[in-house]
Design an enzyme around this catalytic site. Structure first.
Site, mmCIF file in Angstrom:
data_model
loop_
_atom_site.group_PDB
_atom_site.id
_atom_site.type_symbol
_atom_site.label_atom_id
_atom_site.label_comp_id
_atom_site.label_asym_id
_atom_site.label_seq_id
_atom_site.Cartn_x
_atom_site.Cartn_y
_atom_site.Cartn_z
ATOM 1 N N GLY A 46 -48.837 -43.579 -0.815
ATOM 2 C CA GLY A 46 -48.872 -43.218 0.603
ATOM 3 C C GLY A 46 -47.710 -42.332 0.996
ATOM 4 O O GLY A 46 -47.867 -41.345 1.726
ATOM 5 N N CYS A 47 -46.525 -42.674 0.517
ATOM 6 C CA CYS A 47 -45.325 -41.898 0.863
ATOM 7 C C CYS A 47 -45.375 -40.507 0.231
ATOM 8 O O CYS A 47 -44.898 -39.540 0.831
ATOM 9 C CB CYS A 47 -44.066 -42.659 0.450
ATOM 10 S SG CYS A 47 -43.913 -44.232 1.328
ATOM 11 N N THR A 48 -45.957 -40.410 -0.952
ATOM 12 C CA THR A 48 -46.121 -39.115 -1.609
ATOM 13 C C THR A 48 -47.074 -38.243 -0.793
ATOM 14 O O THR A 48 -46.784 -37.071 -0.533
ATOM 15 C CB THR A 48 -46.642 -39.293 -3.044
ATOM 16 O OG1 THR A 48 -45.661 -40.020 -3.790
ATOM 17 C CG2 THR A 48 -46.917 -37.956 -3.714
ATOM 18 N N ALA A 51 -45.225 -37.082 2.394
ATOM 19 C CA ALA A 51 -44.195 -36.082 2.094
ATOM 20 C C ALA A 51 -44.831 -34.746 1.709
ATOM 21 O O ALA A 51 -44.341 -33.683 2.109
ATOM 22 C CB ALA A 51 -43.288 -36.587 0.974
#
Length: 155
Positions: A46-48, A51
């Site tokens: 999710g964070c990838t 970003a």
């Protein structure tokens, strides 16, 4: 548990290390609008996605006068690996003590898979040119958030 920020609040000042160990302060961006987003952990799906979405839209946002800063509790070394692996161009800052996360209301109790846990609350705070909170969005989704933000900001 920290208080959530409201539009008009002064944005809490901070100075943190980036992926290269250089110090970056919110004050460095006075005179420009800043999108400060808080995410749980580098190198997670999710964070990838989030970003990469910010990186893909960085030129559009910069052209509209916005700088983008991502903050997580990761150490600078991990942020460096994240940036290299995903070819990220957003500024990533390390907050292992979670002081800035807490000051922005982005660390505390949240519900995950039906359980209450303490951790990073995925959040985005838009700071205006004078250092005041323009928007404070909490519990945002990793996917689709950047597109919605761009639409809401009228960029």
């Amino acid at each position: 548990m920290s208080e959530r920020l409201q539009p008009g609040d002064p944005a809490p000042a901070f100075t943190l290390s980036d992926a290269d160990g250089k110090q970056v302060s919110l004050a460095d961006h006075l005179g420009r609008k800043v999108i400060v987003y808080f995410y749980p952990a580098a190198l997670t799906p999710g964070c990838t996605k989030q970003a990469c979405d910010f990186t893909d839209n960085l030129d559009l946002l910069a052209g509209a006068g916005y700088d983008v800063i991502g903050i997580s509790p990761d150490k600078p070394e991990k942020l460096g690996k994240f940036r290299e692996k995903e070819s990220l161009r957003v500024t990533l800052l390390a907050d292992p003590e979670k002081a800035v996360l807490t000051a922005y209301g982005a660390f505390g109790e949240k519900t995950m898979y039906g359980r209450t846990v303490t951790g990073v609350i995925r959040s985005t705070v838009v700071v205006d040119e004078e250092g005041r909170v323009e928007r404070a969005l909490y519990n945002v989704r990793a996917t689709g958030h950047v597109a919605k933000l761009i639409k809401d900001l009228g960029v």
